[in-house]
Design an enzyme around this catalytic site. Structure first.
Site, mmCIF file in Angstrom:
data_model
loop_
_atom_site.group_PDB
_atom_site.id
_atom_site.type_symbol
_atom_site.label_atom_id
_atom_site.label_comp_id
_atom_site.label_asym_id
_atom_site.label_seq_id
_atom_site.Cartn_x
_atom_site.Cartn_y
_atom_site.Cartn_z
ATOM 1 N N THR A 12 -15.940 21.523 11.436
ATOM 2 C CA THR A 12 -16.133 20.609 12.554
ATOM 3 C C THR A 12 -16.964 19.395 12.159
ATOM 4 O O THR A 12 -17.789 19.469 11.232
ATOM 5 C CB THR A 12 -16.857 21.362 13.698
ATOM 6 O OG1 THR A 12 -17.275 20.436 14.691
ATOM 7 C CG2 THR A 12 -18.106 22.090 13.190
ATOM 8 N N ASP A 13 -16.791 18.298 12.902
ATOM 9 C CA ASP A 13 -17.629 17.111 12.668
ATOM 10 C C ASP A 13 -19.079 17.349 13.087
ATOM 11 O O ASP A 13 -19.965 16.574 12.719
ATOM 12 C CB ASP A 13 -17.047 15.883 13.394
ATOM 13 C CG ASP A 13 -16.904 16.057 14.900
ATOM 14 O OD1 ASP A 13 -17.253 17.137 15.429
ATOM 15 O OD2 ASP A 13 -16.427 15.097 15.555
ATOM 16 N N GLU A 14 -19.333 18.432 13.838
ATOM 17 C CA GLU A 14 -20.700 18.666 14.320
ATOM 18 C C GLU A 14 -21.673 18.985 13.196
ATOM 19 O O GLU A 14 -22.885 18.945 13.401
ATOM 20 C CB GLU A 14 -20.714 19.811 15.337
ATOM 21 C CG GLU A 14 -19.902 19.492 16.563
ATOM 22 C CD GLU A 14 -20.154 20.444 17.717
ATOM 23 O OE1 GLU A 14 -21.200 21.115 17.724
ATOM 24 O OE2 GLU A 14 -19.292 20.504 18.597
ATOM 25 N N TYR A 26 -24.511 26.938 16.794
ATOM 26 C CA TYR A 26 -23.097 26.885 16.398
ATOM 27 C C TYR A 26 -22.904 25.986 15.176
ATOM 28 O O TYR A 26 -22.362 26.402 14.150
ATOM 29 C CB TYR A 26 -22.228 26.379 17.564
ATOM 30 C CG TYR A 26 -20.865 25.899 17.114
ATOM 31 C CD1 TYR A 26 -19.918 26.779 16.615
ATOM 32 C CD2 TYR A 26 -20.532 24.531 17.157
ATOM 33 C CE1 TYR A 26 -18.672 26.330 16.169
ATOM 34 C CE2 TYR A 26 -19.293 24.081 16.723
ATOM 35 C CZ TYR A 26 -18.368 24.986 16.229
ATOM 36 O OH TYR A 26 -17.147 24.538 15.785
ATOM 37 N N LYS A 33 -21.706 26.719 11.223
ATOM 38 C CA LYS A 33 -20.515 26.108 10.616
ATOM 39 C C LYS A 33 -20.929 25.355 9.338
ATOM 40 O O LYS A 33 -20.232 25.401 8.329
ATOM 41 C CB LYS A 33 -19.826 25.147 11.596
ATOM 42 C CG LYS A 33 -19.125 25.817 12.758
ATOM 43 C CD LYS A 33 -18.002 26.751 12.357
ATOM 44 C CE LYS A 33 -16.813 26.032 11.742
ATOM 45 N NZ LYS A 33 -15.667 26.982 11.538
HETATM 46 P P1 NAD Z 1 -11.616 29.616 19.707
HETATM 47 O O1 NAD Z 1 -12.946 30.143 20.136
HETATM 48 O O2 NAD Z 1 -10.642 29.187 20.739
HETATM 49 O O3 NAD Z 1 -10.869 30.713 18.803
HETATM 50 C C1 NAD Z 1 -11.532 31.485 17.845
HETATM 51 C C2 NAD Z 1 -10.617 32.635 17.458
HETATM 52 O O4 NAD Z 1 -11.248 33.394 16.414
HETATM 53 C C3 NAD Z 1 -10.350 33.620 18.612
HETATM 54 O O5 NAD Z 1 -8.995 33.989 18.635
HETATM 55 C C4 NAD Z 1 -11.228 34.827 18.266
HETATM 56 O O6 NAD Z 1 -10.712 36.065 18.758
HETATM 57 C C5 NAD Z 1 -11.211 34.779 16.746
HETATM 58 N N1 NAD Z 1 -12.397 35.432 16.153
HETATM 59 C C6 NAD Z 1 -13.693 35.232 16.494
HETATM 60 N N2 NAD Z 1 -14.488 36.008 15.740
HETATM 61 C C7 NAD Z 1 -13.683 36.707 14.880
HETATM 62 C C8 NAD Z 1 -13.908 37.655 13.856
HETATM 63 N N3 NAD Z 1 -15.158 38.037 13.550
HETATM 64 N N4 NAD Z 1 -12.850 38.131 13.188
HETATM 65 C C9 NAD Z 1 -11.584 37.731 13.486
HETATM 66 N N5 NAD Z 1 -11.307 36.857 14.461
HETATM 67 C C10 NAD Z 1 -12.348 36.332 15.157
HETATM 68 O O7 NAD Z 1 -11.950 28.453 18.684
HETATM 69 P P2 NAD Z 1 -11.182 27.078 18.413
HETATM 70 O O8 NAD Z 1 -11.687 26.053 19.336
HETATM 71 O O9 NAD Z 1 -9.741 27.347 18.305
HETATM 72 O O10 NAD Z 1 -11.752 26.738 16.956
HETATM 73 C C11 NAD Z 1 -11.094 27.219 15.785
HETATM 74 C C12 NAD Z 1 -11.781 26.666 14.568
HETATM 75 O O11 NAD Z 1 -11.750 25.247 14.591
HETATM 76 C C13 NAD Z 1 -13.252 27.055 14.450
HETATM 77 O O12 NAD Z 1 -13.553 27.313 13.098
HETATM 78 C C14 NAD Z 1 -13.993 25.829 14.950
HETATM 79 O O13 NAD Z 1 -15.273 25.739 14.368
HETATM 80 C C15 NAD Z 1 -13.075 24.729 14.466
HETATM 81 N N6 NAD Z 1 -13.113 23.474 15.214
HETATM 82 C C16 NAD Z 1 -12.938 23.453 16.570
HETATM 83 C C17 NAD Z 1 -12.898 22.253 17.259
HETATM 84 C C18 NAD Z 1 -12.660 22.175 18.759
HETATM 85 O O14 NAD Z 1 -12.638 21.085 19.314
HETATM 86 N N7 NAD Z 1 -12.448 23.292 19.454
HETATM 87 C C19 NAD Z 1 -13.075 21.060 16.553
HETATM 88 C C20 NAD Z 1 -13.268 21.104 15.164
HETATM 89 C C21 NAD Z 1 -13.271 22.312 14.509
HETATM 90 O O1 TDX Z 2 -18.746 21.596 31.879
HETATM 91 C C1 TDX Z 2 -19.022 20.848 30.926
HETATM 92 N N1 TDX Z 2 -19.505 19.595 31.185
HETATM 93 C C2 TDX Z 2 -19.821 18.718 30.197
HETATM 94 O O2 TDX Z 2 -20.254 17.593 30.493
HETATM 95 C C3 TDX Z 2 -18.840 21.251 29.546
HETATM 96 C C4 TDX Z 2 -18.305 22.617 29.228
HETATM 97 C C5 TDX Z 2 -19.138 20.330 28.560
HETATM 98 N N2 TDX Z 2 -19.634 19.109 28.870
HETATM 99 C C6 TDX Z 2 -19.885 18.128 27.784
HETATM 100 C C7 TDX Z 2 -20.639 18.631 26.591
HETATM 101 C C8 TDX Z 2 -20.055 17.798 25.459
HETATM 102 O O3 TDX Z 2 -20.696 16.535 25.409
HETATM 103 O O4 TDX Z 2 -18.591 17.770 27.289
HETATM 104 C C9 TDX Z 2 -18.607 17.571 25.878
HETATM 105 C C10 TDX Z 2 -17.631 18.535 25.216
HETATM 106 O O5 TDX Z 2 -18.155 19.844 25.369
HETATM 107 P P1 TDX Z 2 -17.453 21.134 24.708
HETATM 108 O O6 TDX Z 2 -16.047 21.226 25.170
HETATM 109 O O7 TDX Z 2 -18.355 22.301 24.905
HETATM 110 O O8 TDX Z 2 -17.351 20.706 23.182
HETATM 111 P P2 TDX Z 2 -18.461 20.295 22.071
HETATM 112 O O9 TDX Z 2 -19.773 20.887 22.347
HETATM 113 O O10 TDX Z 2 -18.348 18.809 21.864
HETATM 114 O O11 TDX Z 2 -17.837 21.077 20.792
HETATM 115 C C11 TDX Z 2 -16.408 21.071 20.565
HETATM 116 O O12 TDX Z 2 -16.048 20.162 19.568
HETATM 117 C C12 TDX Z 2 -16.439 20.459 18.250
HETATM 118 C C13 TDX Z 2 -15.905 22.471 20.210
HETATM 119 O O13 TDX Z 2 -16.294 23.387 21.223
HETATM 120 C C14 TDX Z 2 -16.439 22.904 18.877
HETATM 121 O O14 TDX Z 2 -15.880 24.163 18.492
HETATM 122 C C15 TDX Z 2 -16.049 21.877 17.854
HETATM 123 O O15 TDX Z 2 -16.630 22.192 16.623
#
Ligand code: NAD
Ligand code: TDX
Length: 331
Positions: A120-122, A147, A151
């Site tokens: 992630t960019d975080e 988190y 990562k």
């Molecule tokens: P998510 O929480 O929707 O999905 C995570 C999945 O991993 C789930 O299916 C869960 O059951 C599985 N999991 C969790 N722990 C596990 C374990 N110990 N063993 C096997 N499976 C396990 O997450 P997401 O939003 O799809 O993110 C996926 C990846 O992308 C992560 O590595 C996250 O850091 C990265 N990422 C997410 C975002 C975003 O915007 N959501 C952005 C950049 C990077």
């Molecule tokens: O109810 C809400 N109201 C609100 O203002 C929630 C749930 C979030 N927020 C804000 C917090 C953040 O500034 O919205 C923005 C996005 O929040 P999230 O969806 O929780 O994402 P963020 O914390 O930015 O992280 C996401 O992007 C990077 C993913 O969850 C991570 O897995 C990924 O690495």
């Protein structure tokens, strides 16, 4: 190619599995623990001869070793992914994100298997609103939350295993994803499903925080490009020039759903809330020729709203527990 995809029942992992089935001939084995965030229904309808499912944990070294022995490459999505959960209870983030990644790296080393690590960019921390710079692969790591720090730790483990043991790995750090199959705890699906349920959307603090939105399908095409053509040991940043502040996004969701743009509530802010993320994806675009397909955020958001309207059976089981979690924390 036989691909092993960890976390393939989660949001981005399941989008990737759909993308791979639609655009390649690869066979996919999903390894997923089906935590609260995993959902087998996200893989429904995919052909059984292209996708198999293994219910298991990435910290289970014996199982991981067995599965690595049957794969040609691994794409590692599995993680605890939600910042608010990491503030409430960090421990599972250490177990899955750090020990889980370590377990995969040890198996990659034993089997000399190609691994792509999703991050992630975080990990880079946050930027000021007026900072002209964006994150690149040379930006120093500076994570803020439990988190993002786990990562970051997982990324550093991958880099160390590449350098010390010659593991054939690549890394990518992507910005905020949106699209179908995203858990209702996350910002965009939470607000869409709130509006469907006649609950007012909830904006943390003043809502000026900026996220750099990319459609999950564009993330998938970038990962496939890196897996197929990326240089080993390299880190690629994935982003689609989608910077928007949270207030703008909530107002757009409300407008697209036929509500007044100001029909939302401000709630308490997230502890340590990162102000702004912004990705410079020049390296990915120039080296691998990748371009995003979902240039129009408003159109992508409208399609995502339609998906949540049409798939209430997919998200409804998680909605009440998610809102109860937020209510307890003043969000
Ligand atoms: P998510 O929480 O929707 O999905 C995570 C999945 O991993 C789930 O299916 C869960 O059951 C599985 N999991 C969790 N722990 C596990 C374990 N110990 N063993 C096997 N499976 C396990 O997450 P997401 O939003 O799809 O993110 C996926 C990846 O992308 C992560 O590595 C996250 O850091 C990265 N990422 C997410 C975002 C975003 O915007 N959501 C952005 C950049 C990077
Ligand atoms: O109810 C809400 N109201 C609100 O203002 C929630 C749930 C979030 N927020 C804000 C917090 C953040 O500034 O919205 C923005 C996005 O929040 P999230 O969806 O929780 O994402 P963020 O914390 O930015 O992280 C996401 O992007 C990077 C993913 O969850 C991570 O897995 C990924 O690495």
């Amino acid at each position: 190619m036989r691909l092993l995809v960890t976390g393939g029942a989660g949001f981005i992992g399941s989008n990737f599995v759909h993308h791979v089935v639609a655009h390649t001939d690869h066979h996919v084995t999903v390894l997923d623990a089906l935590t609260y965030a995993g959902n087998r229904a996200s893989l429904a309808g995919l052909p059984a001869d292209r996708v198999s499912f293994v219910h298991g944990n990435i910290t289970d070294a014996e199982l991981v070793d067995d599965l690595f022995g049957q794969a040609d490459a691994v794409v590692h999505y599995a993680a605890e992914s939600h910042n608010d959960n990491s503030l409430a209870d960090p421990r599972p983030f250490l177990d899955t994100n750090v020990i889980g990644t370590y377990t995969l790296l040890e198996a990659a080393r034993r089997h000399d298997i190609r691994l792509h690590h999703i991050s992630t960019d975080e990990v880079y921390g946050d930027l000021e609103l007026d900072d002209p710079q964006r994150f690149t692969d040379t930006t120093p790591y500076n994570p803020s939350s439990p988190y993002s720090s786990t990562k970051a730790a997982s990324d550093l483990l991958v880099r160390a295993w590449v350098r010390s043991f010659g593991v054939r790995a690549t890394l990518s750090n992507c910005s905020n994803n949106y699209g179908p199959y995203q858990h209702v705890e996350k910002f965009i699906p939470r607000q869409i499903t709130n509006v469907i349920r006649s609950i007012r959307p909830k904006l943390y603090g003043a809502g000026l925080n900026v996220r750099d939105w990319i459609h999950a399908d564009d993330h998938s095409s970038a990962v496939l490009a890196i897996l197929e053509r990326g240089r080993l040991g390299e880190t690629y940043l994935i982003g689609a020039d989608g910077e928007k502040d949270n207030k703008t996004v909530v107002e757009l969701i409300l407008t697209l759903m036929g509500q007044d743009a100001d029909a939302y509530d401000h709630v308490s802010d997230r502890a340590g809330h990162d102000l702004r993320y912004a990705i410079d994806s020049t390296k990915l675009r120039d080296e691998l020729g990748w371009t995003p397909q979902y240039g129009d955020f408003e159109a992508g958001l409208a399609a995502t709203i339609d998906w949540y309207r049409n798939n209430e059976a997919w998200w409804a089981p998680a909605k009440d527990a998610t809102e109860a979690f937020y209510a307890k924390r003043g969000h």
